[in-house]
Design a protein around this motif. Structure first.
Motif, PDB file in Angstrom:
ATOM      1  N   GLU A 132      38.404 -11.325 -26.583  1.00  0.00           N
ATOM      2  CA  GLU A 132      38.765 -12.722 -26.825  1.00  0.00           C
ATOM      3  C   GLU A 132      37.893 -13.691 -26.037  1.00  0.00           C
ATOM      4  O   GLU A 132      37.849 -14.876 -26.338  1.00  0.00           O
ATOM      5  CB  GLU A 132      40.242 -12.948 -26.482  1.00  0.00           C
ATOM      6  CG  GLU A 132      40.593 -12.747 -25.019  1.00  0.00           C
ATOM      7  CD  GLU A 132      40.813 -11.292 -24.658  1.00  0.00           C
ATOM      8  OE1 GLU A 132      40.601 -10.417 -25.531  1.00  0.00           O
ATOM      9  OE2 GLU A 132      41.179 -11.031 -23.509  1.00  0.00           O
ATOM     10  N   MET A 133      37.214 -13.197 -25.038  1.00  0.00           N
ATOM     11  CA  MET A 133      36.387 -14.081 -24.218  1.00  0.00           C
ATOM     12  C   MET A 133      34.936 -14.105 -24.659  1.00  0.00           C
ATOM     13  O   MET A 133      34.281 -15.166 -24.622  1.00  0.00           O
ATOM     14  CB  MET A 133      36.439 -13.650 -22.749  1.00  0.00           C
ATOM     15  CG  MET A 133      37.746 -13.912 -22.046  1.00  0.00           C
ATOM     16  SD  MET A 133      37.650 -13.464 -20.304  1.00  0.00           S
ATOM     17  CE  MET A 133      36.514 -14.689 -19.684  1.00  0.00           C
ATOM     18  N   ILE A 161      27.476 -12.976 -24.765  1.00  0.00           N
ATOM     19  CA  ILE A 161      27.536 -14.127 -25.656  1.00  0.00           C
ATOM     20  C   ILE A 161      28.906 -14.791 -25.549  1.00  0.00           C
ATOM     21  O   ILE A 161      29.934 -14.147 -25.788  1.00  0.00           O
ATOM     22  CB  ILE A 161      27.265 -13.716 -27.117  1.00  0.00           C
ATOM     23  CG1 ILE A 161      25.888 -13.063 -27.246  1.00  0.00           C
ATOM     24  CG2 ILE A 161      27.368 -14.939 -28.037  1.00  0.00           C
ATOM     25  CD1 ILE A 161      25.622 -12.465 -28.611  1.00  0.00           C
ATOM     26  N   LEU A 162      28.894 -16.061 -25.171  1.00  0.00           N
ATOM     27  CA  LEU A 162      30.099 -16.881 -25.248  1.00  0.00           C
ATOM     28  C   LEU A 162      29.954 -17.688 -26.537  1.00  0.00           C
ATOM     29  O   LEU A 162      29.104 -18.571 -26.612  1.00  0.00           O
ATOM     30  CB  LEU A 162      30.212 -17.808 -24.041  1.00  0.00           C
ATOM     31  CG  LEU A 162      30.105 -17.167 -22.656  1.00  0.00           C
ATOM     32  CD1 LEU A 162      30.206 -18.235 -21.573  1.00  0.00           C
ATOM     33  CD2 LEU A 162      31.178 -16.114 -22.472  1.00  0.00           C
ATOM     34  N   PRO A 163      30.736 -17.412 -27.555  1.00  0.00           N
ATOM     35  CA  PRO A 163      30.444 -17.965 -28.883  1.00  0.00           C
ATOM     36  C   PRO A 163      30.536 -19.486 -28.983  1.00  0.00           C
ATOM     37  O   PRO A 163      29.752 -20.106 -29.698  1.00  0.00           O
ATOM     38  CB  PRO A 163      31.475 -17.282 -29.781  1.00  0.00           C
ATOM     39  CG  PRO A 163      32.536 -16.788 -28.859  1.00  0.00           C
ATOM     40  CD  PRO A 163      31.883 -16.498 -27.561  1.00  0.00           C
ATOM     41  N   ILE A 202      34.018  -8.572 -19.614  1.00  0.00           N
ATOM     42  CA  ILE A 202      33.844  -7.525 -20.602  1.00  0.00           C
ATOM     43  C   ILE A 202      33.003  -6.406 -19.995  1.00  0.00           C
ATOM     44  O   ILE A 202      32.328  -6.617 -18.975  1.00  0.00           O
ATOM     45  CB  ILE A 202      33.169  -8.103 -21.867  1.00  0.00           C
ATOM     46  CG1 ILE A 202      33.369  -7.221 -23.102  1.00  0.00           C
ATOM     47  CG2 ILE A 202      31.679  -8.376 -21.608  1.00  0.00           C
ATOM     48  CD1 ILE A 202      32.987  -7.925 -24.404  1.00  0.00           C
ATOM     49  N   HIS A 203      33.049  -5.233 -20.572  1.00  0.00           N
ATOM     50  CA  HIS A 203      32.164  -4.161 -20.154  1.00  0.00           C
ATOM     51  C   HIS A 203      31.869  -3.245 -21.340  1.00  0.00           C
ATOM     52  O   HIS A 203      32.592  -3.255 -22.347  1.00  0.00           O
ATOM     53  CB  HIS A 203      32.747  -3.368 -18.979  1.00  0.00           C
ATOM     54  CG  HIS A 203      33.861  -2.433 -19.367  1.00  0.00           C
ATOM     55  ND1 HIS A 203      35.156  -2.884 -19.539  1.00  0.00           N
ATOM     56  CD2 HIS A 203      33.863  -1.110 -19.593  1.00  0.00           C
ATOM     57  CE1 HIS A 203      35.914  -1.863 -19.854  1.00  0.00           C
ATOM     58  NE2 HIS A 203      35.176  -0.778 -19.908  1.00  0.00           N
ATOM     59  N   GLY A 204      30.801  -2.461 -21.208  1.00  0.00           N
ATOM     60  CA  GLY A 204      30.442  -1.534 -22.269  1.00  0.00           C
ATOM     61  C   GLY A 204      29.520  -0.447 -21.766  1.00  0.00           C
ATOM     62  O   GLY A 204      28.907  -0.584 -20.704  1.00  0.00           O
ATOM     63  N   LEU A 205      29.413   0.609 -22.559  1.00  0.00           N
ATOM     64  CA  LEU A 205      28.534   1.725 -22.206  1.00  0.00           C
ATOM     65  C   LEU A 205      27.262   1.676 -23.049  1.00  0.00           C
ATOM     66  O   LEU A 205      26.160   1.588 -22.530  1.00  0.00           O
ATOM     67  CB  LEU A 205      29.259   3.052 -22.403  1.00  0.00           C
ATOM     68  CG  LEU A 205      28.467   4.299 -22.021  1.00  0.00           C
ATOM     69  CD1 LEU A 205      28.121   4.298 -20.546  1.00  0.00           C
ATOM     70  CD2 LEU A 205      29.250   5.562 -22.386  1.00  0.00           C
TER      71      LEU A 205
END
Lengths: 111, 116
Positions: free
Chosen positions: A58-59, A74-76, A48-51
């Motif tokens: 889904e992961m 976070i891996l739920p 995943i990535h974000g700013l």
């Protein structure tokens, strides 16, 4: 040199949420936060990535603090197959800047 | 996500010989490819960046005459370890990126090189 700091290792019980922290206090305004993981003897896998906004796929989920100086992956519901080294990387998304890996966090999911 | 393959997945060679590792982007055109090396229990270390049709740019401390990189097409890059020695034994991983702006970097499965 890597611009992130992560704990070297963490344990998580199977089925519970795994929360992996990352400190990136020197992050620049045009740098994204990326997470990859590497299962033993395999190539890294994008997570995943974000700013600046929180992101979910889904992961995993990515929570970035308002000042952007730290984030949490976070891996739920961790499974045994989530056992891997998790890398938090900051990178400018322009040109051909490569991903530079730090030492990452070795997550062990325990049955 | 896009698929990147590497061949061979593992190779054992004698000291002094050369070994070629191939990296292919299977379902996209990779304008840029990266080569990494990983020693046991260590992180990935970037070796070089190559753009299709151009000479590779090597990271400091990586010998360009020892690690020959060719990126002759948009789907294939090769890394040749020349005159390999036991200290070159490592896990070599390639990565490919499409375009030059906002595109993810996809990784191959890696090649385990053992030099006897």
């Amino acid at each position: 040199d890597a611009k992130t700091t992560q704990p070297p290792s963490m344990d998580c019980a199977e089925g519970r949420a795994a929360n992996l922290p990352c400190n990136h206090s020197t992050i620049s305004g045009n740098e994204y936060v990326y997470w990859y993981r590497q299962i033993h003897s395999q190539g890294p896998q994008y997570i995943i990535h974000g700013l600046k906004n929180n992101e979910t796929n889904e992961m995993a989920s990515l929570i970035i603090t308002e000042d952007r100086k730290s984030s949490t992956l976070i891996l739920p519901h961790a499974t045994l197959r989530d056992t891997a080294v998790y890398y938090c990387i900051v990178r400018v998304v322009s040109g051909n800047t490569p991903l530079v890996f730090g030492k990452g966090t070795r997550l062990s999911v325990i049955a | 996500g896009a698929v990147v393959s590497q061949h061979p997945s593992w190779v054992i060679c004698k000291s002094g010989t050369s070994v070629k590792i191939e990296c292919r982007s299977l379902d996209f055109q990779a304008t840029t490819m990266f080569w990494y090396r990983q020693f046991p229990k260590q992180s990935l270390m970037l070796m070089a960046t190559s753009n299709e049709g151009s000479k590779a740019t090597y990271e400091q401390g990586v010998e360009k005459d020892k690690f020959l990189i060719n990126h002759a097409s948009l789907t294939l890059s090769t890394l040749t370890v020349t005159s390999a020695h036991p200290e070159d034994s490592s896990f070599y991983i390639c990565s490919a990126k499409a375009g030059s702006s906002y595109n993810e970097q996809f990784f191959g499965p890696g090649t385990r090189l053992t030099v006897l």
